[in-house]
Design a protein around this motif. Structure first.
Motif, PDB file in Angstrom:
ATOM      1  N   ARG A  15       0.831  -1.212   0.000  1.00  0.00           N
ATOM      2  CA  ARG A  15       0.000   0.000   0.000  1.00  0.00           C
ATOM      3  C   ARG A  15       0.860   1.254   0.000  1.00  0.00           C
ATOM      4  O   ARG A  15       0.618   2.199  -0.766  1.00  0.00           O
ATOM      5  CB  ARG A  15      -0.928  -0.012   1.215  1.00  0.00           C
ATOM      6  CG  ARG A  15      -2.065  -1.024   1.117  1.00  0.00           C
ATOM      7  CD  ARG A  15      -2.826  -1.103   2.418  1.00  0.00           C
ATOM      8  NE  ARG A  15      -3.944  -2.047   2.325  1.00  0.00           N
ATOM      9  CZ  ARG A  15      -4.597  -2.536   3.379  1.00  0.00           C
ATOM     10  NH1 ARG A  15      -4.242  -2.149   4.613  1.00  0.00           N
ATOM     11  NH2 ARG A  15      -5.589  -3.378   3.210  1.00  0.00           N
ATOM     12  N   GLU A  16       1.860   1.270   0.854  1.00  0.00           N
ATOM     13  CA  GLU A  16       2.728   2.440   0.952  1.00  0.00           C
ATOM     14  C   GLU A  16       3.549   2.614  -0.317  1.00  0.00           C
ATOM     15  O   GLU A  16       3.710   3.736  -0.825  1.00  0.00           O
ATOM     16  CB  GLU A  16       3.657   2.303   2.163  1.00  0.00           C
ATOM     17  CG  GLU A  16       4.625   3.470   2.356  1.00  0.00           C
ATOM     18  CD  GLU A  16       3.915   4.795   2.559  1.00  0.00           C
ATOM     19  OE1 GLU A  16       4.518   5.840   2.226  1.00  0.00           O
ATOM     20  OE2 GLU A  16       2.761   4.794   3.034  1.00  0.00           O
ATOM     21  N   ALA A  74       2.876   1.466  -3.472  1.00  0.00           N
ATOM     22  CA  ALA A  74       2.047   1.834  -4.618  1.00  0.00           C
ATOM     23  C   ALA A  74       1.600   3.284  -4.541  1.00  0.00           C
ATOM     24  O   ALA A  74       1.538   3.989  -5.554  1.00  0.00           O
ATOM     25  CB  ALA A  74       0.833   0.907  -4.695  1.00  0.00           C
ATOM     26  N   ARG A  75       1.312   3.742  -3.333  1.00  0.00           N
ATOM     27  CA  ARG A  75       0.810   5.103  -3.154  1.00  0.00           C
ATOM     28  C   ARG A  75       1.813   6.145  -3.625  1.00  0.00           C
ATOM     29  O   ARG A  75       1.443   7.244  -4.058  1.00  0.00           O
ATOM     30  CB  ARG A  75       0.495   5.323  -1.667  1.00  0.00           C
ATOM     31  CG  ARG A  75      -0.138   6.659  -1.337  1.00  0.00           C
ATOM     32  CD  ARG A  75      -0.326   6.803   0.169  1.00  0.00           C
ATOM     33  NE  ARG A  75       0.953   6.776   0.862  1.00  0.00           N
ATOM     34  CZ  ARG A  75       1.766   7.841   0.970  1.00  0.00           C
ATOM     35  NH1 ARG A  75       1.413   8.993   0.422  1.00  0.00           N
ATOM     36  NH2 ARG A  75       2.899   7.750   1.622  1.00  0.00           N
ATOM     37  N   GLN A  94      -4.389  -9.869  -2.005  1.00  0.00           N
ATOM     38  CA  GLN A  94      -4.383  -8.667  -1.177  1.00  0.00           C
ATOM     39  C   GLN A  94      -3.059  -7.926  -1.244  1.00  0.00           C
ATOM     40  O   GLN A  94      -3.014  -6.697  -1.181  1.00  0.00           O
ATOM     41  CB  GLN A  94      -4.708  -9.042   0.279  1.00  0.00           C
ATOM     42  CG  GLN A  94      -6.152  -9.444   0.505  1.00  0.00           C
ATOM     43  CD  GLN A  94      -7.127  -8.358   0.076  1.00  0.00           C
ATOM     44  OE1 GLN A  94      -7.002  -7.199   0.483  1.00  0.00           O
ATOM     45  NE2 GLN A  94      -8.100  -8.716  -0.749  1.00  0.00           N
ATOM     46  N   PRO A 113      -3.041  -3.306  -4.038  1.00  0.00           N
ATOM     47  CA  PRO A 113      -2.728  -1.868  -4.074  1.00  0.00           C
ATOM     48  C   PRO A 113      -2.070  -1.427  -5.373  1.00  0.00           C
ATOM     49  O   PRO A 113      -2.254  -0.284  -5.811  1.00  0.00           O
ATOM     50  CB  PRO A 113      -1.781  -1.689  -2.882  1.00  0.00           C
ATOM     51  CG  PRO A 113      -2.118  -2.802  -1.949  1.00  0.00           C
ATOM     52  CD  PRO A 113      -2.460  -3.958  -2.847  1.00  0.00           C
ATOM     53  N   GLN A 130      -4.766  -1.183  -8.101  1.00  0.00           N
ATOM     54  CA  GLN A 130      -5.605  -0.036  -7.765  1.00  0.00           C
ATOM     55  C   GLN A 130      -4.922   1.264  -8.170  1.00  0.00           C
ATOM     56  O   GLN A 130      -5.555   2.176  -8.732  1.00  0.00           O
ATOM     57  CB  GLN A 130      -5.927  -0.041  -6.269  1.00  0.00           C
ATOM     58  CG  GLN A 130      -6.880  -1.144  -5.857  1.00  0.00           C
ATOM     59  CD  GLN A 130      -7.054  -1.251  -4.351  1.00  0.00           C
ATOM     60  OE1 GLN A 130      -6.140  -0.933  -3.580  1.00  0.00           O
ATOM     61  NE2 GLN A 130      -8.222  -1.690  -3.917  1.00  0.00           N
ATOM     62  N   ARG A 131      -3.630   1.360  -7.890  1.00  0.00           N
ATOM     63  CA  ARG A 131      -2.887   2.558  -8.286  1.00  0.00           C
ATOM     64  C   ARG A 131      -2.771   2.635  -9.810  1.00  0.00           C
ATOM     65  O   ARG A 131      -2.834   3.731 -10.391  1.00  0.00           O
ATOM     66  CB  ARG A 131      -1.487   2.540  -7.649  1.00  0.00           C
ATOM     67  CG  ARG A 131      -0.655   3.788  -7.950  1.00  0.00           C
ATOM     68  CD  ARG A 131      -1.337   5.046  -7.468  1.00  0.00           C
ATOM     69  NE  ARG A 131      -0.530   6.232  -7.704  1.00  0.00           N
ATOM     70  CZ  ARG A 131      -1.017   7.456  -7.845  1.00  0.00           C
ATOM     71  NH1 ARG A 131      -2.329   7.663  -7.774  1.00  0.00           N
ATOM     72  NH2 ARG A 131      -0.206   8.487  -8.050  1.00  0.00           N
ATOM     73  N   THR A 164     -11.967   5.492  -6.965  1.00  0.00           N
ATOM     74  CA  THR A 164     -10.518   5.644  -6.837  1.00  0.00           C
ATOM     75  C   THR A 164     -10.129   6.458  -5.611  1.00  0.00           C
ATOM     76  O   THR A 164      -8.962   6.495  -5.239  1.00  0.00           O
ATOM     77  CB  THR A 164      -9.938   6.342  -8.076  1.00  0.00           C
ATOM     78  OG1 THR A 164     -10.428   7.700  -8.113  1.00  0.00           O
ATOM     79  CG2 THR A 164     -10.320   5.621  -9.348  1.00  0.00           C
TER      80      THR A 164
END
Length: 265
Positions: free
Chosen positions: A74-75, A77-78, A178, A182, A185-186, A226
């Motif tokens: 998550r971190e 990809a963000r 899971q 991310p 999604q990104r 999004t």
């Protein structure tokens, strides 16, 4: 006389197939035990000890625990400002064990400026070899499907939820999904399509937050959020499923017509 306990070639091939090994990665054999790091490993390092071929083959560091890997994904990809940066981050991401068994990363194909994005579940054997999504039999069918509504790969963007091939084309585990989620999604955020099409049940459930099966979720407009924008989304059958069950092509054609109508506005 002690019987020869070494496995026969047929037994070895059967073992490889059961383990998910179904293609060669190079023309010449590679002796993993000849690796200098393995040959010089001290006796106290069992993971690299000579005589333990399975451990030697998988001598890469073990991936982090699932929760830590998901948080790291998550971190990571963000922070990606572009698709090129996201691809580079995925190339260097070690949180998913599938990376260790795949030949290469299968990131995407098509036009990043496209108005429609198709997302499947995971690469197969052909995709793993070429490094592009949907290039095998199901990919050829997908090409014919999008051509039927006046599109081709220069006018669409294609990716998968999982960017590495699972061994033997097995179903990705929920944890693997899971961890990879991310990144896709990104990817969707950066492409920012007008229409998102999920191909098959796994990608539909992962991205559209539904527990319904593909028979009930397909063919109707849903929403993908999004965080900054809501994208129209539709689920339809995966081309691989249509190859196994061609009678459902009629329903898939109905879905494609609805997608074409939405893009014509």
């Amino acid at each position: 006389m002690i019987p020869d306990s070494r496995p026969t070639a047929r037994q070895l091939l059967a073992f490889y197939l059961e383990a998910g090994v179904d293609c060669a990665l190079s023309d010449e054999p590679l002796d993993r035990l000849a690796d200098p790091d393995i040959a010089q490993a001290p006796p106290s390092a069992p993971a690299k000890a000579v005589g333990a071929p399975a451990a030697a083959f998988f001598q890469a560091e073990a991936p982090p625990a699932p929760d830590a890997a998901i948080a790291s994904a998550r971190e990571t990809a963000r922070t990606a400002p572009t698709l090129e940066a996201l691809r580079a981050l995925l190339e260097n991401f070690d949180g998913c064990a599938l990376k260790n068994t795949a030949t290469r990363l299968v990131f995407a194909d098509g036009n990043p400026q496209a108005r429609v994005m198709f997302v499947g579940e995971a690469p197969g054997r052909d995709e793993d070899i070429e490094g592009l999504p949907f290039v095998g039999r199901s990919g050829k069918l997908l090409d014919r499907m999008i051509a039927a509504i006046g599109l081709d790969r220069t006018k669409v963007y294609i990716a998968n939820v999982i960017p590495w091939r699972p061994p033997g084309n097995r179903t990705p585990t929920p944890q693997e999904t899971q961890i990879c989620l991310p990144f896709i999604q990104r990817q969707i955020e950066l492409v920012d399509p007008d229409v998102l099409v999920t191909l098959g049940n796994p990608s539909t459930q992962a991205l559209l937050s539904t527990r319904e099966g593909i028979m009930r979720s397909r063919g109707k407009w849903l929403e993908y959020h999004t965080g900054t924008r809501t994208i129209r989304a539709m689920a339809t059958f995966h081309p691989a499923y249509l190859l196994r069950s061609p009678s459902y092509k009629r329903m898939s054609w109905q879905d494609l017509r609805a997608i074409a109508k939405a893009l014509a506005r």
